[in-house]
Scaffold this active site. Sequence first.
Site, PDB file in Angstrom:
ATOM      1  N   LEU A 166     -22.955  -9.512  21.887  1.00 33.53           N
ATOM      2  CA  LEU A 166     -21.893  -9.946  22.465  1.00 33.53           C
ATOM      3  C   LEU A 166     -20.758 -10.567  21.575  1.00 33.53           C
ATOM      4  O   LEU A 166     -20.795 -10.616  20.488  1.00 33.53           O
ATOM      5  CB  LEU A 166     -22.423 -11.298  23.285  1.00 33.53           C
ATOM      6  CG  LEU A 166     -23.697 -10.758  24.595  1.00 33.53           C
ATOM      7  CD1 LEU A 166     -23.873 -12.312  25.092  1.00 33.53           C
ATOM      8  CD2 LEU A 166     -23.018 -10.038  25.541  1.00 33.53           C
ATOM      9  N   GLY A 210     -18.740 -12.941  19.683  1.00 30.77           N
ATOM     10  CA  GLY A 210     -19.287 -14.375  18.907  1.00 30.77           C
ATOM     11  C   GLY A 210     -20.636 -14.203  18.494  1.00 30.77           C
ATOM     12  O   GLY A 210     -21.130 -15.251  17.675  1.00 30.77           O
ATOM     13  N   LYS A 229     -20.909  -9.909  14.761  1.00 29.97           N
ATOM     14  CA  LYS A 229     -20.828  -8.192  14.426  1.00 29.97           C
ATOM     15  C   LYS A 229     -19.966  -8.035  13.181  1.00 29.97           C
ATOM     16  O   LYS A 229     -20.123  -7.299  12.141  1.00 29.97           O
ATOM     17  CB  LYS A 229     -20.435  -7.536  15.475  1.00 29.97           C
ATOM     18  CG  LYS A 229     -21.610  -7.643  16.732  1.00 29.97           C
ATOM     19  CD  LYS A 229     -20.867  -6.766  17.897  1.00 29.97           C
ATOM     20  CE  LYS A 229     -19.634  -7.208  18.384  1.00 29.97           C
ATOM     21  NZ  LYS A 229     -19.428  -8.663  18.973  1.00 29.97           N
ATOM     22  N   ASP A 235     -14.914  -0.953  13.202  1.00 29.08           N
ATOM     23  CA  ASP A 235     -15.151  -1.788  14.288  1.00 29.08           C
ATOM     24  C   ASP A 235     -14.303  -1.857  15.370  1.00 29.08           C
ATOM     25  O   ASP A 235     -13.478  -1.017  15.497  1.00 29.08           O
ATOM     26  CB  ASP A 235     -14.526  -3.207  13.157  1.00 29.08           C
ATOM     27  CG  ASP A 235     -15.244  -4.575  13.896  1.00 29.08           C
ATOM     28  OD1 ASP A 235     -16.045  -4.326  14.522  1.00 29.08           O
ATOM     29  OD2 ASP A 235     -14.474  -5.460  13.660  1.00 29.08           O
ATOM     30  N   GLU A 236     -14.635  -2.503  16.288  1.00 28.07           N
ATOM     31  CA  GLU A 236     -14.072  -2.545  17.660  1.00 28.07           C
ATOM     32  C   GLU A 236     -14.257  -1.357  18.490  1.00 28.07           C
ATOM     33  O   GLU A 236     -13.123  -0.765  19.089  1.00 28.07           O
ATOM     34  CB  GLU A 236     -12.685  -3.155  17.607  1.00 28.07           C
ATOM     35  CG  GLU A 236     -12.597  -4.455  17.061  1.00 28.07           C
ATOM     36  CD  GLU A 236     -12.854  -5.609  17.619  1.00 28.07           C
ATOM     37  OE1 GLU A 236     -13.589  -5.507  18.726  1.00 28.07           O
ATOM     38  OE2 GLU A 236     -12.703  -6.890  17.225  1.00 28.07           O
ATOM     39  N   GLN A 252     -15.583  -0.543  21.113  1.00 23.99           N
ATOM     40  CA  GLN A 252     -15.252  -0.533  22.473  1.00 23.99           C
ATOM     41  C   GLN A 252     -13.767  -0.047  23.034  1.00 23.99           C
ATOM     42  O   GLN A 252     -13.755   0.258  24.124  1.00 23.99           O
ATOM     43  CB  GLN A 252     -15.730  -1.715  23.079  1.00 23.99           C
ATOM     44  CG  GLN A 252     -14.571  -2.957  22.677  1.00 23.99           C
ATOM     45  CD  GLN A 252     -14.890  -3.688  21.408  1.00 23.99           C
ATOM     46  OE1 GLN A 252     -15.876  -3.528  20.543  1.00 23.99           O
ATOM     47  NE2 GLN A 252     -14.187  -4.940  20.969  1.00 23.99           N
ATOM     48  N   HIS A 296     -25.643 -18.985  33.881  1.00 27.42           N
ATOM     49  CA  HIS A 296     -24.332 -19.500  34.151  1.00 27.42           C
ATOM     50  C   HIS A 296     -23.343 -18.372  34.367  1.00 27.42           C
ATOM     51  O   HIS A 296     -22.367 -18.905  34.801  1.00 27.42           O
ATOM     52  CB  HIS A 296     -24.135 -20.209  32.795  1.00 27.42           C
ATOM     53  CG  HIS A 296     -24.840 -21.493  32.511  1.00 27.42           C
ATOM     54  ND1 HIS A 296     -25.799 -21.832  31.852  1.00 27.42           N
ATOM     55  CD2 HIS A 296     -24.732 -22.550  33.229  1.00 27.42           C
ATOM     56  CE1 HIS A 296     -26.116 -22.889  31.572  1.00 27.42           C
ATOM     57  NE2 HIS A 296     -25.741 -23.426  32.775  1.00 27.42           N
TER      58      HIS A 296
END
Length: 196
Positions: A8, A10, A13, A85-86, A88, A186
């Site tokens: 997730l 934070g 990664k 990285d990133e 997604q 939550h």
Amino acid sequence: MITFTTGLMGAGKSKELIERYRNDKSTRATLTASLTENTGTEGKIESRNGEVIPALNIHKDQLEATLGLIMYLIFEFKVTTLYIDEIQFLDKETIKEILDYARYQDVTIHFYGLETTFTSDYFESSKYLLEELSEDEIFKISRECEIEDCNNTAQYNARIVNGRVTREGNTFVEEKSTYLSLCKKHYFSKKLEISS
């Protein structure tokens, strides 16, 4: 070797990527997927603890340029390991092409990115890697729910709008949004209010 490290927001990664990159003795390069910057422009990978390393941007809609950049790094600079990285922000087709090319050239690639959107749907690039790679090639970093005094494991990237979790809207937005990593309780709570 191919790996995919996910978790997730934070979860650490980028921190993991930076540490791994700095300890890697191979000829290596870093790339980061971008929604706005053109492929080949200078970017960076930054962790929440303030650590930063330079990286080259790859744009989600520039497949040919992305593959050309990877070929250039491999043949001109003899790169044998890529850190991306990133992921997604990339589509399935881009990931598939990069993966196929890396396997053909026997290049190691370490992918890093989110697994799911704020609506808890899979990003198509991440879903493809989770299905394509074996269990020992996938690393999931866990973290606790960000609500004070909650010790549950977070399972959702929650987008917060007007102090409440929202599960509607575009996946990719230009404006800066607030996100929290939340547990199931939550994430689905109707009473939860987040003060900014």
